[in-house]
Design a protein around this motif. Sequence first.
Motif, PDB file in Angstrom:
ATOM      1  N   ARG A  82       0.992  -1.135  -0.090  1.00  0.00           N
ATOM      2  CA  ARG A  82      -0.086  -0.127   0.042  1.00  0.00           C
ATOM      3  C   ARG A  82       0.801   1.208   0.109  1.00  0.00           C
ATOM      4  NH1 ARG A  82      -4.987  -1.972   0.567  1.00  0.00           N
ATOM      5  NH2 ARG A  82      -5.380  -3.810   1.837  1.00  0.00           N
ATOM      6  N   ARG A  83       2.152   1.288   0.776  1.00  0.00           N
ATOM      7  CA  ARG A  83       2.943   2.244   0.755  1.00  0.00           C
ATOM      8  C   ARG A  83       3.431   2.832  -0.779  1.00  0.00           C
ATOM      9  NH1 ARG A  83       8.078   4.027   1.279  1.00  0.00           N
ATOM     10  NH2 ARG A  83       8.581   1.737   0.348  1.00  0.00           N
ATOM     11  N   ARG A  84       3.677   1.733  -1.368  1.00  0.00           N
ATOM     12  CA  ARG A  84       4.118   1.999  -2.984  1.00  0.00           C
ATOM     13  C   ARG A  84       2.901   2.204  -3.877  1.00  0.00           C
ATOM     14  NH1 ARG A  84       9.107  -0.681  -4.228  1.00  0.00           N
ATOM     15  NH2 ARG A  84      10.483  -1.257  -2.523  1.00  0.00           N
ATOM     16  N   GLY A  85       1.826   2.454  -3.408  1.00  0.00           N
ATOM     17  CA  GLY A  85       0.755   2.646  -4.264  1.00  0.00           C
ATOM     18  C   GLY A  85      -0.082   1.751  -4.703  1.00  0.00           C
ATOM     19  N   PHE A  86       0.143   0.228  -4.425  1.00  0.00           N
ATOM     20  CA  PHE A  86      -0.512  -0.658  -5.109  1.00  0.00           C
ATOM     21  C   PHE A  86      -1.884  -0.911  -4.254  1.00  0.00           C
ATOM     22  CE2 PHE A  86       3.714  -2.476  -6.201  1.00  0.00           C
ATOM     23  CZ  PHE A  86       3.491  -2.717  -7.349  1.00  0.00           C
ATOM     24  N   ASP A  87      -2.943  -1.193  -4.944  1.00  0.00           N
ATOM     25  CA  ASP A  87      -4.301  -1.719  -4.231  1.00  0.00           C
ATOM     26  C   ASP A  87      -4.198  -3.099  -4.015  1.00  0.00           C
ATOM     27  OD1 ASP A  87      -6.930  -2.159  -3.744  1.00  0.00           O
ATOM     28  OD2 ASP A  87      -7.800  -1.857  -5.651  1.00  0.00           O
ATOM     29  N   VAL A  88      -4.152  -3.385  -2.730  1.00  0.00           N
ATOM     30  CA  VAL A  88      -3.661  -4.718  -2.098  1.00  0.00           C
ATOM     31  C   VAL A  88      -4.882  -5.648  -1.899  1.00  0.00           C
ATOM     32  CG1 VAL A  88      -2.110  -6.130  -0.448  1.00  0.00           C
ATOM     33  CG2 VAL A  88      -1.377  -3.900  -1.352  1.00  0.00           C
ATOM     34  N   THR A  89      -5.000  -6.540  -2.310  1.00  0.00           N
ATOM     35  CA  THR A  89      -6.059  -7.625  -1.945  1.00  0.00           C
ATOM     36  C   THR A  89      -5.653  -8.940  -1.058  1.00  0.00           C
ATOM     37  OG1 THR A  89      -7.421  -7.075  -3.933  1.00  0.00           O
ATOM     38  CG2 THR A  89      -8.042  -9.092  -2.987  1.00  0.00           C
ATOM     39  N   PRO A  90      -5.558  -8.947  -0.103  1.00  0.00           N
ATOM     40  CA  PRO A  90      -5.206 -10.143   0.775  1.00  0.00           C
ATOM     41  C   PRO A  90      -6.015 -11.352   0.597  1.00  0.00           C
ATOM     42  CG  PRO A  90      -5.690  -8.389   2.332  1.00  0.00           C
ATOM     43  CD  PRO A  90      -6.048  -8.028   0.908  1.00  0.00           C
ATOM     44  N   VAL A  91      -5.675 -12.296   0.468  1.00  0.00           N
ATOM     45  CA  VAL A  91      -6.391 -13.656   0.058  1.00  0.00           C
ATOM     46  C   VAL A  91      -5.588 -14.895   0.950  1.00  0.00           C
ATOM     47  CG1 VAL A  91      -7.447 -15.318  -1.268  1.00  0.00           C
ATOM     48  CG2 VAL A  91      -7.426 -12.791  -1.828  1.00  0.00           C
ATOM     49  N   PRO A  92      -6.382 -15.700   1.815  1.00  0.00           N
ATOM     50  CA  PRO A  92      -5.698 -16.859   2.173  1.00  0.00           C
ATOM     51  C   PRO A  92      -5.436 -17.948   1.210  1.00  0.00           C
ATOM     52  CG  PRO A  92      -8.050 -16.820   2.975  1.00  0.00           C
ATOM     53  CD  PRO A  92      -7.814 -15.483   2.259  1.00  0.00           C
ATOM     54  N   LEU A  93      -4.724 -18.932   1.426  1.00  0.00           N
ATOM     55  CA  LEU A  93      -4.305 -20.188   0.536  1.00  0.00           C
ATOM     56  C   LEU A  93      -5.748 -20.958   0.518  1.00  0.00           C
ATOM     57  CD1 LEU A  93      -2.392 -21.835  -1.147  1.00  0.00           C
ATOM     58  CD2 LEU A  93      -1.972 -22.960   0.875  1.00  0.00           C
ATOM     59  N   THR A  94      -6.425 -20.872   1.364  1.00  0.00           N
ATOM     60  CA  THR A  94      -7.396 -21.807   1.480  1.00  0.00           C
ATOM     61  C   THR A  94      -8.300 -21.271   0.346  1.00  0.00           C
ATOM     62  OG1 THR A  94      -8.526 -20.580   3.334  1.00  0.00           O
ATOM     63  CG2 THR A  94      -7.279 -22.529   3.955  1.00  0.00           C
ATOM     64  N   ALA A  95      -8.636 -20.086  -0.002  1.00  0.00           N
ATOM     65  CA  ALA A  95      -9.588 -19.793  -0.814  1.00  0.00           C
ATOM     66  C   ALA A  95      -9.377 -20.333  -2.236  1.00  0.00           C
ATOM     67  CB  ALA A  95      -9.394 -18.045  -1.104  1.00  0.00           C
ATOM     68  N   PHE A  96      -8.046 -20.819  -2.706  1.00  0.00           N
ATOM     69  CA  PHE A  96      -7.985 -21.549  -3.847  1.00  0.00           C
ATOM     70  C   PHE A  96      -7.985 -22.891  -3.769  1.00  0.00           C
ATOM     71  CE2 PHE A  96      -5.745 -17.381  -4.302  1.00  0.00           C
ATOM     72  CZ  PHE A  96      -6.031 -16.951  -5.447  1.00  0.00           C
ATOM     73  N   GLN A  97      -8.380 -23.222  -2.601  1.00  0.00           N
ATOM     74  CA  GLN A  97      -8.512 -24.926  -2.147  1.00  0.00           C
ATOM     75  C   GLN A  97      -9.848 -25.369  -1.825  1.00  0.00           C
ATOM     76  OE1 GLN A  97      -4.385 -26.808  -0.876  1.00  0.00           O
ATOM     77  NE2 GLN A  97      -4.891 -25.303   0.507  1.00  0.00           N
ATOM     78  N   SER A  98     -10.833 -24.180  -1.934  1.00  0.00           N
ATOM     79  CA  SER A  98     -12.126 -24.615  -1.644  1.00  0.00           C
ATOM     80  C   SER A  98     -13.199 -24.745  -2.569  1.00  0.00           C
ATOM     81  CB  SER A  98     -12.852 -23.621  -0.771  1.00  0.00           C
ATOM     82  OG  SER A  98     -12.731 -22.409  -1.450  1.00  0.00           O
ATOM     83  N   GLU A  99     -14.328 -25.193  -2.572  1.00  0.00           N
ATOM     84  CA  GLU A  99     -15.369 -25.687  -3.696  1.00  0.00           C
ATOM     85  C   GLU A  99     -15.974 -24.153  -4.028  1.00  0.00           C
ATOM     86  OE1 GLU A  99     -17.945 -28.294  -2.176  1.00  0.00           O
ATOM     87  OE2 GLU A  99     -16.450 -29.778  -1.937  1.00  0.00           O
ATOM     88  N   TYR A 100     -15.667 -23.236  -3.164  1.00  0.00           N
ATOM     89  CA  TYR A 100     -16.361 -22.038  -3.776  1.00  0.00           C
ATOM     90  C   TYR A 100     -15.416 -21.159  -4.490  1.00  0.00           C
ATOM     91  CZ  TYR A 100     -19.576 -23.918  -0.241  1.00  0.00           C
ATOM     92  OH  TYR A 100     -20.312 -24.509   0.824  1.00  0.00           O
ATOM     93  N   PRO A 101     -16.021 -20.401  -5.460  1.00  0.00           N
ATOM     94  CA  PRO A 101     -15.071 -19.488  -6.203  1.00  0.00           C
ATOM     95  C   PRO A 101     -14.749 -18.359  -5.613  1.00  0.00           C
ATOM     96  CG  PRO A 101     -17.431 -19.375  -6.976  1.00  0.00           C
ATOM     97  CD  PRO A 101     -17.327 -20.414  -5.924  1.00  0.00           C
ATOM     98  N   ILE A 102     -13.327 -17.766  -5.982  1.00  0.00           N
ATOM     99  CA  ILE A 102     -13.058 -16.624  -5.383  1.00  0.00           C
ATOM    100  C   ILE A 102     -13.651 -15.441  -6.050  1.00  0.00           C
ATOM    101  CG2 ILE A 102     -10.998 -15.273  -4.877  1.00  0.00           C
ATOM    102  CD1 ILE A 102      -9.434 -17.675  -5.238  1.00  0.00           C
ATOM    103  N   ASN A 103     -13.967 -14.465  -5.257  1.00  0.00           N
ATOM    104  CA  ASN A 103     -14.718 -13.330  -5.836  1.00  0.00           C
ATOM    105  C   ASN A 103     -13.679 -12.350  -6.416  1.00  0.00           C
ATOM    106  OD1 ASN A 103     -16.937 -11.418  -6.445  1.00  0.00           O
ATOM    107  ND2 ASN A 103     -16.819 -10.531  -4.207  1.00  0.00           N
ATOM    108  N   LEU A 104     -13.231 -12.749  -7.565  1.00  0.00           N
ATOM    109  CA  LEU A 104     -12.349 -11.817  -8.288  1.00  0.00           C
ATOM    110  C   LEU A 104     -12.778 -12.045  -9.597  1.00  0.00           C
ATOM    111  CD1 LEU A 104      -8.611 -12.530  -6.688  1.00  0.00           C
ATOM    112  CD2 LEU A 104     -10.152 -10.628  -6.605  1.00  0.00           C
ATOM    113  N   GLU A 105     -12.435 -11.038 -10.520  1.00  0.00           N
ATOM    114  CA  GLU A 105     -12.882 -11.179 -12.009  1.00  0.00           C
ATOM    115  C   GLU A 105     -11.630 -11.500 -12.713  1.00  0.00           C
ATOM    116  OE1 GLU A 105     -13.931  -7.222 -13.512  1.00  0.00           O
ATOM    117  OE2 GLU A 105     -15.741  -7.099 -12.034  1.00  0.00           O
ATOM    118  N   ARG A 106     -11.636 -12.341 -13.639  1.00  0.00           N
ATOM    119  CA  ARG A 106     -10.735 -12.586 -14.570  1.00  0.00           C
ATOM    120  C   ARG A 106      -9.877 -11.322 -15.203  1.00  0.00           C
ATOM    121  NH1 ARG A 106     -11.906 -17.895 -18.091  1.00  0.00           N
ATOM    122  NH2 ARG A 106     -12.577 -19.384 -16.375  1.00  0.00           N
TER     123      ARG A 106
END
Length: 326
Positions: A82-106
């Motif tokens: 954030r200090r460098r000017g990025f729009d940071v989206t923190p996500v846990p690894l479990t979000a990529f291993q669950s059955e439910y899709p991640i709320n991010l656009e392609r």
Amino acid sequence: IIDGSPACSCRRCTLLFLNPHPEDSHADVRGGHLVDPNAGRVHEVSTANAEASLEQLVEYSGISTGRLLLINGTPEMESEGRRRGFDVTPVPLTAFQSEYPINLERSSIDACILYRALERASNPVKVLESIREFLVPDGALMVISPTLDSRTARLFRSRWWEFKKENICYFTADTLQNLLVRTGYGDPMIVRAEGVLSLRYARQKLATMPPTLRYRVLRIVLAMSPRFLSYRAFRFFHSRIAVLVRPKPIRNPPRLSVIVPVFEERATFEQMMQRLLEKSINGVDIEIIVVESNSRDGTRELALKYRNHPRVQVIQIGRASCRERV
């Protein structure tokens, strides 16, 4: 055997992994971060390491602003982004291993840092393929992971502290790079994930280690160190490397067609098919085309058992004929 779980090696790619996978992980994951119980007391060390990682990512990618996906990163990484000017989206690894899709656009993420997470994934291929879908075409991915060919791993051998049940996969620089190429990334650059360490941080970490003789000796040595050195930051040998890559267009692999004419070969047909199906060539799809010429000794019936196999096509010729004519 690692923490009671058997470790196996893939004969094709030499990747080391736990099989079967442990049912649960001991990693404490909250809000997209691996939680360190001593994080408040080692903030300055973690901040320096976060700055180094972000600097490597920016130098490689040329991306200085945009949306940064931070998978299992530290709070210091999020703050530095954030200090460098990025729009940071923190996500846990479990979000990529669950059955439910991640709320991010392609194609909505400019850069991604996968921090100390891929080795904990039960399906690292799925994780990398999912990340690739979210990255813009000229985006960048930074994977930070401990490796078996690091200096600390070679030094401590079977007593390397990364051998633990939480880590399901164990990479070398080569197997990690090959995995990234397989999942649609290119232009790899491998750098050492060098960081800084304070003696106070080392003492706190050793307090969480098992009471083996090696760690007891290290605790005694650190306890005897002068107090004025406790807060100083030192460079140290790391177990980790950072691999930086870019998403690449996925091309269909070349296909090798093996045409097998058969006629009156009941005695050897199944053994021959089994050996053919065991063959593999990295990066090449192999299909087997069986041309069966109306055998009367039961060969045709054996061939038809393979017609639903994904790598086999069975072509039947209506009248009996010798193999040479087929």
